[in-house]
Design an enzyme around this catalytic site. Sequence first.
Site, PDB file in Angstrom:
ATOM      1  N   ASN A  23      25.150  21.611 -18.056  1.00 11.80           N
ATOM      2  CA  ASN A  23      23.979  21.389 -17.874  1.00 11.80           C
ATOM      3  C   ASN A  23      23.708  20.334 -16.830  1.00 11.80           C
ATOM      4  O   ASN A  23      22.497  20.227 -16.295  1.00 11.80           O
ATOM      5  CB  ASN A  23      23.317  20.975 -19.220  1.00 11.80           C
ATOM      6  CG  ASN A  23      23.307  22.156 -20.178  1.00 11.80           C
ATOM      7  OD1 ASN A  23      23.442  23.271 -19.826  1.00 11.80           O
ATOM      8  ND2 ASN A  23      23.179  21.881 -21.456  1.00 11.80           N
ATOM      9  N   ARG A 122       9.991  27.900 -25.773  1.00  9.12           N
ATOM     10  CA  ARG A 122      10.677  27.267 -24.380  1.00  9.12           C
ATOM     11  C   ARG A 122       9.682  27.427 -23.212  1.00  9.12           C
ATOM     12  O   ARG A 122       9.559  28.018 -22.265  1.00  9.12           O
ATOM     13  CB  ARG A 122      12.003  28.047 -23.917  1.00  9.12           C
ATOM     14  CG  ARG A 122      12.924  27.964 -25.198  1.00  9.12           C
ATOM     15  CD  ARG A 122      14.340  28.486 -24.493  1.00  9.12           C
ATOM     16  NE  ARG A 122      14.775  27.178 -24.049  1.00  9.12           N
ATOM     17  CZ  ARG A 122      16.400  27.291 -23.619  1.00  9.12           C
ATOM     18  NH1 ARG A 122      17.057  28.471 -23.580  1.00  9.12           N
ATOM     19  NH2 ARG A 122      17.074  26.211 -23.102  1.00  9.12           N
ATOM     20  N   ASP A 306      22.720  20.904 -29.381  1.00  8.29           N
ATOM     21  CA  ASP A 306      23.635  21.963 -28.724  1.00  8.29           C
ATOM     22  C   ASP A 306      24.871  21.789 -29.602  1.00  8.29           C
ATOM     23  O   ASP A 306      25.768  22.468 -29.251  1.00  8.29           O
ATOM     24  CB  ASP A 306      23.916  21.558 -27.132  1.00  8.29           C
ATOM     25  CG  ASP A 306      22.797  21.946 -26.291  1.00  8.29           C
ATOM     26  OD1 ASP A 306      22.564  21.655 -25.234  1.00  8.29           O
ATOM     27  OD2 ASP A 306      21.676  22.678 -26.977  1.00  8.29           O
ATOM     28  N   ARG A 398      28.658  32.192 -20.351  1.00 13.52           N
ATOM     29  CA  ARG A 398      27.720  31.335 -19.799  1.00 13.52           C
ATOM     30  C   ARG A 398      27.881  30.079 -19.482  1.00 13.52           C
ATOM     31  O   ARG A 398      27.686  29.200 -18.537  1.00 13.52           O
ATOM     32  CB  ARG A 398      26.262  31.635 -20.232  1.00 13.52           C
ATOM     33  CG  ARG A 398      25.773  33.144 -20.235  1.00 13.52           C
ATOM     34  CD  ARG A 398      24.111  33.126 -20.495  1.00 13.52           C
ATOM     35  NE  ARG A 398      23.769  32.007 -19.977  1.00 13.52           N
ATOM     36  CZ  ARG A 398      22.662  31.207 -20.514  1.00 13.52           C
ATOM     37  NH1 ARG A 398      22.083  31.918 -21.746  1.00 13.52           N
ATOM     38  NH2 ARG A 398      22.048  30.136 -19.817  1.00 13.52           N
TER      39      ARG A 398
HETATM   40  C1  EPZ Z   1      18.076  21.704 -22.033  1.00 11.94           C
HETATM   41  O1  EPZ Z   1      17.115  22.866 -22.290  1.00 11.94           O
HETATM   42  C2  EPZ Z   1      19.590  22.477 -22.103  1.00 11.94           C
HETATM   43  N1  EPZ Z   1      19.591  23.510 -21.069  1.00 11.94           N
HETATM   44  C3  EPZ Z   1      19.716  23.211 -23.584  1.00 11.94           C
HETATM   45  O2  EPZ Z   1      21.087  23.434 -23.738  1.00 11.94           O
HETATM   46  C4  EPZ Z   1      19.201  22.024 -24.623  1.00 11.94           C
HETATM   47  O3  EPZ Z   1      19.290  22.564 -25.879  1.00 11.94           O
HETATM   48  C5  EPZ Z   1      17.920  21.365 -24.361  1.00 11.94           C
HETATM   49  O4  EPZ Z   1      17.924  20.790 -23.001  1.00 11.94           O
HETATM   50  C6  EPZ Z   1      17.747  20.037 -25.107  1.00 11.94           C
HETATM   51  O5  EPZ Z   1      18.864  19.283 -24.985  1.00 11.94           O
HETATM   52  C7  EPZ Z   1      19.904  23.272 -19.821  1.00 11.94           C
HETATM   53  O6  EPZ Z   1      20.087  21.937 -19.599  1.00 11.94           O
HETATM   54  C8  EPZ Z   1      20.163  24.178 -18.941  1.00 11.94           C
HETATM   55  P1  EPZ Z   1      14.093  20.729 -23.077  1.00 11.94           P
HETATM   56  P2  EPZ Z   1      15.725  22.701 -21.778  1.00 11.94           P
HETATM   57  O7  EPZ Z   1      12.965  20.934 -21.959  1.00 11.94           O
HETATM   58  O8  EPZ Z   1      15.639  21.714 -20.683  1.00 11.94           O
HETATM   59  C9  EPZ Z   1      10.053  21.590 -25.454  1.00 11.94           C
HETATM   60  C10 EPZ Z   1      22.761  24.897 -24.040  1.00 11.94           C
HETATM   61  O9  EPZ Z   1      23.165  25.436 -24.950  1.00 11.94           O
HETATM   62  N2  EPZ Z   1       9.315  21.593 -23.897  1.00 11.94           N
HETATM   63  O10 EPZ Z   1      14.705  19.282 -23.230  1.00 11.94           O
HETATM   64  O11 EPZ Z   1      15.132  23.829 -21.787  1.00 11.94           O
HETATM   65  C11 EPZ Z   1      11.001  22.773 -25.648  1.00 11.94           C
HETATM   66  O12 EPZ Z   1      10.378  23.805 -26.257  1.00 11.94           O
HETATM   67  C12 EPZ Z   1      21.334  24.907 -23.802  1.00 11.94           C
HETATM   68  O13 EPZ Z   1      23.459  24.357 -22.960  1.00 11.94           O
HETATM   69  C13 EPZ Z   1       8.107  21.870 -23.754  1.00 11.94           C
HETATM   70  O14 EPZ Z   1       7.230  21.838 -24.802  1.00 11.94           O
HETATM   71  O15 EPZ Z   1      15.081  21.709 -23.182  1.00 11.94           O
HETATM   72  C14 EPZ Z   1      11.877  22.113 -26.654  1.00 11.94           C
HETATM   73  O16 EPZ Z   1      11.268  22.201 -28.037  1.00 11.94           O
HETATM   74  C15 EPZ Z   1      20.455  25.545 -24.715  1.00 11.94           C
HETATM   75  N3  EPZ Z   1       7.592  21.982 -22.552  1.00 11.94           N
HETATM   76  C16 EPZ Z   1      11.875  20.370 -26.201  1.00 11.94           C
HETATM   77  O17 EPZ Z   1      10.686  20.261 -25.245  1.00 11.94           O
HETATM   78  C17 EPZ Z   1       8.326  21.932 -21.417  1.00 11.94           C
HETATM   79  O18 EPZ Z   1       7.624  21.995 -20.499  1.00 11.94           O
HETATM   80  C18 EPZ Z   1      13.113  20.171 -25.465  1.00 11.94           C
HETATM   81  O19 EPZ Z   1      13.312  21.048 -24.239  1.00 11.94           O
HETATM   82  C19 EPZ Z   1       9.586  21.704 -21.581  1.00 11.94           C
HETATM   83  C20 EPZ Z   1      10.188  21.798 -23.011  1.00 11.94           C
END
Ligand code: EPZ
Length: 419
Positions: A23, A122, A306, A398
């Site tokens: 990540n 997401r 995660d 992945r």
């Molecule tokens: C990152 O995803 C990671 N992926 C995820 O890991 C990880 O689960 C997640 O962060 C939380 O730690 C990568 O870094 C590629 P977020 P991301 O934006 O950035 C909401 C793995 O297994 N949200 O922190 O997509 C969202 O729906 C993967 O390696 C909004 O509402 O996660 C969630 O409920 C799976 N609006 C929360 O925030 C937005 O614009 C946290 O999501 C963005 C997010």
Amino acid sequence: MEKFVINGKTRLEGEVIINGAKNAAVAILPATLLVNGICTIENLPNISDINIYCDILRTLGVKITKTAPNTVVVDTRDVNYIDAPLDMTSKFRASYYLIGALLGRCKRAVVGMPGGCKLGARPIDQHAKAFECLGAKVDIGQGKIVATTDGLVGNSIYLDIVSVGATINAILASVLAEGTTTIENVAKEPHIVDVANFLNTMGADIHGAGTDIIKINGVKELHGGTYSIVPDQIEAGTFMLAAVATRGDITIKNCITKHLDVLSAKIEEMGAHVEEISGDTLRVWCDKKPKCVNIKTLPYPGFPTDLQSQMGIVLATADGTSIVTESIWESRFQYTAELNKMGAKINAQGNVAFFDGVPELYGRPVSASDLRAGAALIIAGIAANGVTEVSNIEYIDRGYENIEDKFKALGADIKRVTE
Ligand code: EPZ
């Protein structure tokens, strides 16, 4: 399609060397677009998300050469920007970092809506909010995101929700913007700090990554350099929990022990043991049935979402009833139905799951629903009595480099076969 065939029940013992953080890597690779020069990226995990990213960058005119198994040289001096191929960017989630990087470099980005593990809605509204705060126009529709600007100008950004992706994308878009940007209510994961460290190595002026407020003073240009990706906190945690789930004894090398404090504390609360051998080596062992514990996933430094499914494998055979609350994603308990096929007693209701510990799991055919659930089901198969087949393992590839070889080296009987 491939699957893993695992013959349990095995007690894992030995050493594992952790790769660079997926990540962090999936953000640092697109971040090279902000550099008008040559970057050497070391400790890059050899996983399919990284290979897809390299292919996408090559379509944008970036020259990428692999000079060692985990090292690439990235030359972004001739980025002859064209729209990122929509069919490729929809293959995974982190393609959205191309927006922040291309907006910062080319003042325009057209990127397919990101794909990625099915964990819930997401949305990317916070990413769009950050770009609009900096003076970009963002249109989302017809399966793509189009972001354009006459020139990004530093501003104050307050994220409505703590988001790893939005925090990193806001940093990417601010680095070459005119003036100063402050970003508040940010995520503090180790991979965010790593992206900031990479950009600062290339001449950016970023302060406060890993704290509640990040301040970025825009600079004119970034120069090339060499950077090594931070060790993967989640891969390290996966093997720590594999040691507990199999009542084994594993030494985890090339990790940053500080990043694993919350997990180490939970493992000790369960009655298993964590010993810090040095700043980058942990030993984890378990010699009796773990006690039940309650878990609530939270942004860093809370318990990582995660690692929730990998912890679930341990709770499935812990002594007593454990309660897990998943506060980040709407749908991250799909793996519990697979575990119940293996004899677990888990009742998942919405974002809470109750794990009634059972004496042991039994080998069964199961299916991975996402990257981390897949890794968790491998652990379940190693701990279970009998043969387990894990399908949909492309999810696992992945994010984990040579996962079956690492488990084999720890004593597991695991084979990758074509279905
Ligand atoms: C990152 O995803 C990671 N992926 C995820 O890991 C990880 O689960 C997640 O962060 C939380 O730690 C990568 O870094 C590629 P977020 P991301 O934006 O950035 C909401 C793995 O297994 N949200 O922190 O997509 C969202 O729906 C993967 O390696 C909004 O509402 O996660 C969630 O409920 C799976 N609006 C929360 O925030 C937005 O614009 C946290 O999501 C963005 C997010």
